[in-house]
Design a protein around this motif. Structure first.
Motif, PDB file in Angstrom:
ATOM      1  N   HIS A  65       0.930  -1.166   0.068  1.00  0.00           N
ATOM      2  CA  HIS A  65       0.015  -0.031  -0.089  1.00  0.00           C
ATOM      3  C   HIS A  65       1.078   1.075   0.138  1.00  0.00           C
ATOM      4  O   HIS A  65       1.767   1.272   0.831  1.00  0.00           O
ATOM      5  N   PRO A  66       0.895   2.148  -0.916  1.00  0.00           N
ATOM      6  CA  PRO A  66      -0.142   2.162  -2.073  1.00  0.00           C
ATOM      7  C   PRO A  66       0.089   1.317  -3.017  1.00  0.00           C
ATOM      8  O   PRO A  66      -0.632   0.567  -3.762  1.00  0.00           O
ATOM      9  N   SER A  67       1.341   0.783  -3.250  1.00  0.00           N
ATOM     10  CA  SER A  67       1.699  -0.337  -4.177  1.00  0.00           C
ATOM     11  C   SER A  67       3.176  -0.938  -3.626  1.00  0.00           C
ATOM     12  O   SER A  67       3.873  -0.177  -2.774  1.00  0.00           O
ATOM     13  N   LEU A  68       3.495  -2.181  -3.973  1.00  0.00           N
ATOM     14  CA  LEU A  68       4.528  -2.625  -3.432  1.00  0.00           C
ATOM     15  C   LEU A  68       5.823  -1.831  -4.143  1.00  0.00           C
ATOM     16  O   LEU A  68       6.894  -1.636  -3.431  1.00  0.00           O
ATOM     17  N   GLU A  69       5.915  -1.484  -5.294  1.00  0.00           N
ATOM     18  CA  GLU A  69       6.749  -0.566  -5.884  1.00  0.00           C
ATOM     19  C   GLU A  69       7.265   0.662  -5.153  1.00  0.00           C
ATOM     20  O   GLU A  69       8.231   1.145  -4.995  1.00  0.00           O
ATOM     21  N   ALA A  70       5.995   1.493  -4.941  1.00  0.00           N
ATOM     22  CA  ALA A  70       5.952   2.576  -4.519  1.00  0.00           C
ATOM     23  C   ALA A  70       6.883   2.302  -2.720  1.00  0.00           C
ATOM     24  O   ALA A  70       7.609   3.256  -2.301  1.00  0.00           O
ATOM     25  N   VAL A  71       6.309   1.490  -2.090  1.00  0.00           N
ATOM     26  CA  VAL A  71       6.888   1.225  -0.886  1.00  0.00           C
ATOM     27  C   VAL A  71       8.411   0.816  -0.913  1.00  0.00           C
ATOM     28  O   VAL A  71       9.368   1.404  -0.255  1.00  0.00           O
ATOM     29  N   ALA A  72       8.758  -0.167  -2.012  1.00  0.00           N
ATOM     30  CA  ALA A  72      10.025  -0.454  -2.238  1.00  0.00           C
ATOM     31  C   ALA A  72      11.101   0.769  -2.517  1.00  0.00           C
ATOM     32  O   ALA A  72      12.136   0.891  -2.146  1.00  0.00           O
ATOM     33  N   LEU A  86      -1.758  15.523  -6.437  1.00  0.00           N
ATOM     34  CA  LEU A  86      -2.789  15.255  -6.671  1.00  0.00           C
ATOM     35  C   LEU A  86      -3.272  13.942  -7.107  1.00  0.00           C
ATOM     36  O   LEU A  86      -4.172  13.384  -6.530  1.00  0.00           O
ATOM     37  N   VAL A  87      -2.296  13.562  -7.809  1.00  0.00           N
ATOM     38  CA  VAL A  87      -2.580  11.976  -8.323  1.00  0.00           C
ATOM     39  C   VAL A  87      -2.441  10.975  -7.227  1.00  0.00           C
ATOM     40  O   VAL A  87      -3.196   9.945  -7.044  1.00  0.00           O
ATOM     41  N   GLU A  88      -1.452  11.309  -6.456  1.00  0.00           N
ATOM     42  CA  GLU A  88      -1.131  10.362  -5.242  1.00  0.00           C
ATOM     43  C   GLU A  88      -2.181  10.597  -4.226  1.00  0.00           C
ATOM     44  O   GLU A  88      -2.672   9.471  -3.675  1.00  0.00           O
ATOM     45  N   ALA A  89      -2.617  11.507  -4.219  1.00  0.00           N
ATOM     46  CA  ALA A  89      -3.872  11.780  -3.127  1.00  0.00           C
ATOM     47  C   ALA A  89      -5.132  11.037  -3.772  1.00  0.00           C
ATOM     48  O   ALA A  89      -5.841  10.184  -2.729  1.00  0.00           O
ATOM     49  N   ARG A  94      -8.512   6.109  -3.452  1.00  0.00           N
ATOM     50  CA  ARG A  94      -9.096   5.036  -4.156  1.00  0.00           C
ATOM     51  C   ARG A  94      -8.587   3.522  -3.530  1.00  0.00           C
ATOM     52  O   ARG A  94      -9.693   2.670  -3.128  1.00  0.00           O
ATOM     53  N   ILE A  95      -7.368   3.561  -3.016  1.00  0.00           N
ATOM     54  CA  ILE A  95      -6.823   2.342  -2.200  1.00  0.00           C
ATOM     55  C   ILE A  95      -7.815   2.271  -1.030  1.00  0.00           C
ATOM     56  O   ILE A  95      -7.985   1.221  -0.528  1.00  0.00           O
ATOM     57  N   ASN A  96      -7.962   3.413  -0.316  1.00  0.00           N
ATOM     58  CA  ASN A  96      -8.760   3.313   1.039  1.00  0.00           C
ATOM     59  C   ASN A  96     -10.069   2.785   0.557  1.00  0.00           C
ATOM     60  O   ASN A  96     -10.839   1.990   1.468  1.00  0.00           O
ATOM     61  N   GLU A  97     -10.909   3.263  -0.355  1.00  0.00           N
ATOM     62  CA  GLU A  97     -12.346   2.689  -0.901  1.00  0.00           C
ATOM     63  C   GLU A  97     -12.011   1.138  -1.087  1.00  0.00           C
ATOM     64  O   GLU A  97     -12.793   0.330  -0.485  1.00  0.00           O
ATOM     65  N   LEU A  98     -10.934   0.724  -1.863  1.00  0.00           N
ATOM     66  CA  LEU A  98     -10.842  -0.630  -2.126  1.00  0.00           C
ATOM     67  C   LEU A  98     -10.727  -1.504  -0.908  1.00  0.00           C
ATOM     68  O   LEU A  98     -11.108  -2.479  -0.729  1.00  0.00           O
ATOM     69  N   ASN A  99      -9.768  -1.000  -0.059  1.00  0.00           N
ATOM     70  CA  ASN A  99      -9.543  -1.746   1.363  1.00  0.00           C
ATOM     71  C   ASN A  99     -10.782  -1.617   2.181  1.00  0.00           C
ATOM     72  O   ASN A  99     -11.164  -2.797   2.680  1.00  0.00           O
TER      73      ASN A  99
END
Length: 183
Positions: A65-72, A86-89, A94-99
């Motif tokens: 979260h937000p993606s494995l690549e971003a965390v890595a 703005l894209v990141e927000a 969207r990720i919170n909604e999906l969770n």
């Protein structure tokens, strides 16, 4: 007081499970539990999480979260993530909604499992009850005896109709000339 049917949660010794099938089952269950806890942590705190797990057979599984690549990338301190704030927000929302949808689906699955358990118990209860024709006649009241008599009459009529139908079909095939019967 009734005796317990299960042993409940037991503390298990932390050592490698020798049976390969048991080890794979435990891996799958524990992996699901880790993902669920990670999802809850993200939902509750907005944390960024990256998890990579390799199965005993070597297959990789990941959660990020937000993606494995971003965390890595963040962990490895690569400044090549040039996404607009703005894209990141929007991605975080969207990720919170999906969770939340994921958690709702997990809740529904738990409800369905509970419903399935109740249905299995009801079915097991019905299987132990005798069929209407197995009930001892001495135990029936007058109304129940009349109902049983009507059911037996219906069964007898259906039986005779089927027998008559089969007898008629058999006798009509016997009436055919010999050259129509065998090819």
């Amino acid at each position: 007081m009734a005796a317990k049917k299960t042993r409940g949660r037991q503390k298990i010794e932390m050592k490698k499970i020798e049976n390969e099938d048991d080890r794979m089952i435990t891996f799958s269950k524990r992996r699901s539990g880790i993902y669920k806890k990670a999802s809850e942590l993200v939902t509750l705190t907005g944390a960024e999480i990256g998890i990579v797990v390799f199965s005993p057979s070597g297959k990789p599984f990941s959660f990020g979260h937000p993606s494995l690549e971003a965390v890595a990338n963040r962990f490895l301190e690569h400044p090549d993530d040039n996404t607009h704030p703005l894209v990141e927000a929007h991605r975080r929302v969207r990720i919170n909604e999906l969770n939340q949808q994921h958690n709702e689906l997990l809740r529904q699955v738990d409800e369905e499992k509970a419903r399935e358990k109740i249905l299995k118990q009801n079915r097991k209860g019905r299987e132990t009850q005798p069929h209407w024709w197995e009930t001892p006649v001495d135990e029936l009241n007058h109304q129940e005896l009349l109902q049983m008599d009507a059911a037996i009459d219906d069964l007898h009529k259906t039986f005779l109709a089927k027998l008559n139908e089969k007898t008629t079909a058999a006798s009509s095939s016997m009436a055919l000339p010999m050259y129509f019967r065998h090819k």
